[in-house]
Enzyme design. Sequence first.
Site, short mmCIF file in Angstrom:
data_model
loop_
_atom_site.label_atom_id
_atom_site.label_comp_id
_atom_site.label_asym_id
_atom_site.label_seq_id
_atom_site.Cartn_x
_atom_site.Cartn_y
_atom_site.Cartn_z
CG PHE A 19 35.27 23.61 48.28
CD1 PHE A 19 35.11 24.90 47.80
CD2 PHE A 19 35.03 23.37 49.63
CE1 PHE A 19 34.71 25.94 48.65
CE2 PHE A 19 34.63 24.39 50.48
CZ PHE A 19 34.46 25.67 50.00
CE1 TYR A 44 39.34 34.83 47.12
CE2 TYR A 44 41.07 33.54 48.16
CZ TYR A 44 40.34 33.86 47.04
OH TYR A 44 40.60 33.25 45.85
CB VAL A 79 39.75 32.46 42.64
CG1 VAL A 79 40.04 33.96 42.51
CG2 VAL A 79 38.36 32.21 43.22
CD GLU A 137 49.73 33.80 47.80
OE1 GLU A 137 50.73 34.33 48.28
OE2 GLU A 137 49.29 34.07 46.68
NE ARG A 145 49.43 41.76 43.71
CZ ARG A 145 49.25 40.44 43.66
NH1 ARG A 145 48.30 39.91 42.89
NH2 ARG A 145 50.00 39.65 44.40
NE ARG A 146 45.58 45.71 33.73
CZ ARG A 146 45.09 45.06 32.67
NH1 ARG A 146 45.62 43.93 32.28
NH2 ARG A 146 44.06 45.55 32.02
N GLY A 147 43.18 45.01 39.44
CA GLY A 147 41.79 45.04 39.90
C GLY A 147 40.91 43.95 39.30
CB VAL A 148 41.57 41.06 37.03
CG1 VAL A 148 40.75 39.92 36.46
CG2 VAL A 148 42.15 41.92 35.91
CG LEU A 149 40.59 38.69 43.36
CD1 LEU A 149 40.05 37.32 42.97
CD2 LEU A 149 41.61 38.55 44.48
CB VAL A 192 44.16 37.30 37.96
CG1 VAL A 192 44.51 38.45 37.02
CG2 VAL A 192 42.82 37.57 38.66
C1 LIG Z 1 45.54 36.19 43.88
C2 LIG Z 1 45.08 36.75 42.52
C3 LIG Z 1 43.77 36.09 42.13
C4 LIG Z 1 44.90 38.29 42.69
O1 LIG Z 1 44.35 38.83 41.51
P1 LIG Z 1 44.55 40.36 41.07
O2 LIG Z 1 43.70 40.62 39.89
O3 LIG Z 1 46.00 40.66 40.99
O4 LIG Z 1 43.96 41.13 42.35
P2 LIG Z 1 43.52 42.66 42.38
O5 LIG Z 1 44.33 43.46 41.42
O6 LIG Z 1 42.03 42.77 42.25
O7 LIG Z 1 43.97 43.02 43.86
C5 LIG Z 1 43.10 43.38 44.88
C6 LIG Z 1 43.91 43.71 46.10
O8 LIG Z 1 44.43 42.50 46.68
C7 LIG Z 1 45.86 42.58 46.79
N1 LIG Z 1 46.34 41.24 46.49
C8 LIG Z 1 45.96 40.46 45.49
N2 LIG Z 1 46.59 39.27 45.55
C9 LIG Z 1 47.42 39.32 46.60
C10 LIG Z 1 48.34 38.40 47.15
N3 LIG Z 1 48.53 37.19 46.63
N4 LIG Z 1 49.02 38.77 48.25
C11 LIG Z 1 48.82 40.01 48.80
N5 LIG Z 1 47.93 40.92 48.31
C12 LIG Z 1 47.25 40.57 47.21
C13 LIG Z 1 46.26 43.59 45.76
O9 LIG Z 1 47.50 44.19 46.08
C14 LIG Z 1 45.13 44.59 45.85
O10 LIG Z 1 45.29 45.40 46.99
P3 LIG Z 1 44.90 46.95 47.01
O11 LIG Z 1 43.43 46.98 46.67
O12 LIG Z 1 45.21 47.38 48.38
O13 LIG Z 1 45.74 47.57 45.95
C15 LIG Z 1 46.14 36.54 41.42
O14 LIG Z 1 47.36 37.05 41.84
C16 LIG Z 1 46.33 35.06 41.08
O15 LIG Z 1 45.66 34.54 40.21
N6 LIG Z 1 47.25 34.34 41.79
C17 LIG Z 1 47.51 32.94 41.54
C18 LIG Z 1 46.30 32.04 41.77
C19 LIG Z 1 45.71 32.19 43.13
O16 LIG Z 1 46.38 32.31 44.14
N7 LIG Z 1 44.37 32.17 43.16
C20 LIG Z 1 43.60 32.18 44.37
C21 LIG Z 1 43.03 30.83 44.56
S1 LIG Z 1 42.30 30.65 46.17
#
Ligand SMILES: CC(C)(COP(=O)(O)OP(=O)(O)OC[C@H]1O[C@@H](n2cnc3c(N)ncnc32)[C@H](O)[C@@H]1OP(=O)(O)O)[C@@H](O)C(=O)NCCC(=O)NCCS
Length: 379
Positions: A379, A97, A56, A93, A64-68, A58
């Site tokens: 995994f 989730y 997973v 982190e 922080r644009r809602g992609v996840l 982004v």
């Molecule tokens: C973690 C990650 C996937 C989040 O993706 P994203 O597109 O920024 O997430 P979204 O914009 O859909 O955020 C959804 C919500 O989760 C929160 N959020 C996302 N990542 C977060 C983080 N690392 N810590 C705290 N909050 C987080 C956002 O603030 C948002 O909250 P809201 O709905 O209250 O505004 C991205 O930051 C990333 O790729 N990080 C590095 C790789 C990683 O850690 N991947 C996960 C592997 S298990």
Amino acid sequence: MEPTDDDIDRFVTVLPFDRMHAARDDGRTVGGAGAFSFDLSVPGGGDVGCAGVTVVGVYPTDRRRGVLTALMRAQLDDVRARGEPLAALWASEETIYGRFGYGVAAWGVEGSVPHEYAAFVKRFDPVGSVRLVSAEEAAELLPPLYDELRRQRPGAFTRSPTWWEGRLLRDPPERRQGAGPKRFVVHETDGQPTGYAFYRHKFAYEAGVPASELIVLEAFGVTPAADHDVWRYLLDIDWSAKVKLWMLPLDHPLVLLLGTPRRPALRIGDTLWVRLVDVGAALSARAYRDGAPAVIEVRDPFCAWNEGRWKVADGAAARTDDEPDVRCDVDALGSAYLGGVTFAQLARARRVEEAREGGIVRADDLFRTDVQPWCPEIF
Ligand SMILES: CC(C)(COP(=O)(O)OP(=O)(O)OC[C@H]1O[C@@H](n2cnc3c(N)ncnc32)[C@H](O)[C@@H]1OP(=O)(O)O)[C@@H](O)C(=O)NCCC(=O)NCCS
């Protein structure tokens, strides 16, 4: 860090292509999420279809644009359409989730046993013997033993022969991180395989004494006695200043076997996170203790099809209009599902509300398990 060909191989051989979601923005790929097709062991020794969520990410430019959130939406809808009752993952982190309905379902212990504090508290008589085997022989002998681990413990996923080959037996030097090659051992009792371990030795000598680390990647004995033998073997390997262990379940016997359990500086952390994608099917797939029925009122805004009251009775779950015993978000139910966290613990953390007097006790009477869940591999 650029992925190597080997890193890519570790995924393309086992990750179904049609389970990889890509997020696209104006022709660019800005994120992705994948899922393995697993079966997960559940209380009672059965298996449940489970999406093993992985890779997973982004792009930093598009965070922080809602992609996840969009990826999680598409993935959970897909898991549901495939009829898999569960999704599970290891979180990079712990803040990410919960909002999507995942709860910590298993805990892991890690630490390092110093060589000079590796004695067992009680006298120890081996029941079998340990022998080194090649990766080819390990491919034959280890999978049935791992399947026994899965029968004994909830929380472990199925490994196909391709998984064994690509993820566990293969040992490309670039994945060794300064340590030596993977060693495989099999424990035998009366000529029958009864345990295994694989590990690496990270060699070092400082000021004239061994400073090496023995890194245990996985170790298991099918009986307590075999487990003791396997660990005694690992702890006694010479030229190790310490034996590094990790991802062991909270109730792993090693903690009580050691005469000096404080010395490994044990640390507890979250391991497997579980999401009930189909609450009714997931609850019906595990076994329960005998007890009065319990009604759980589930809140699940992200997967609204799960919302409502579920009655657990006679080993199955069905929708009901009966008054609830407990109320909780679906992530709390994910935490309780494998028996790694009790409803009482969740209530003390205000993650579960008791809706009727005695409701927490009734739910725990049913859900409680004899053993802690164990997922021995990230995994
Ligand atoms: C973690 C990650 C996937 C989040 O993706 P994203 O597109 O920024 O997430 P979204 O914009 O859909 O955020 C959804 C919500 O989760 C929160 N959020 C996302 N990542 C977060 C983080 N690392 N810590 C705290 N909050 C987080 C956002 O603030 C948002 O909250 P809201 O709905 O209250 O505004 C991205 O930051 C990333 O790729 N990080 C590095 C790789 C990683 O850690 N991947 C996960 C592997 S298990």
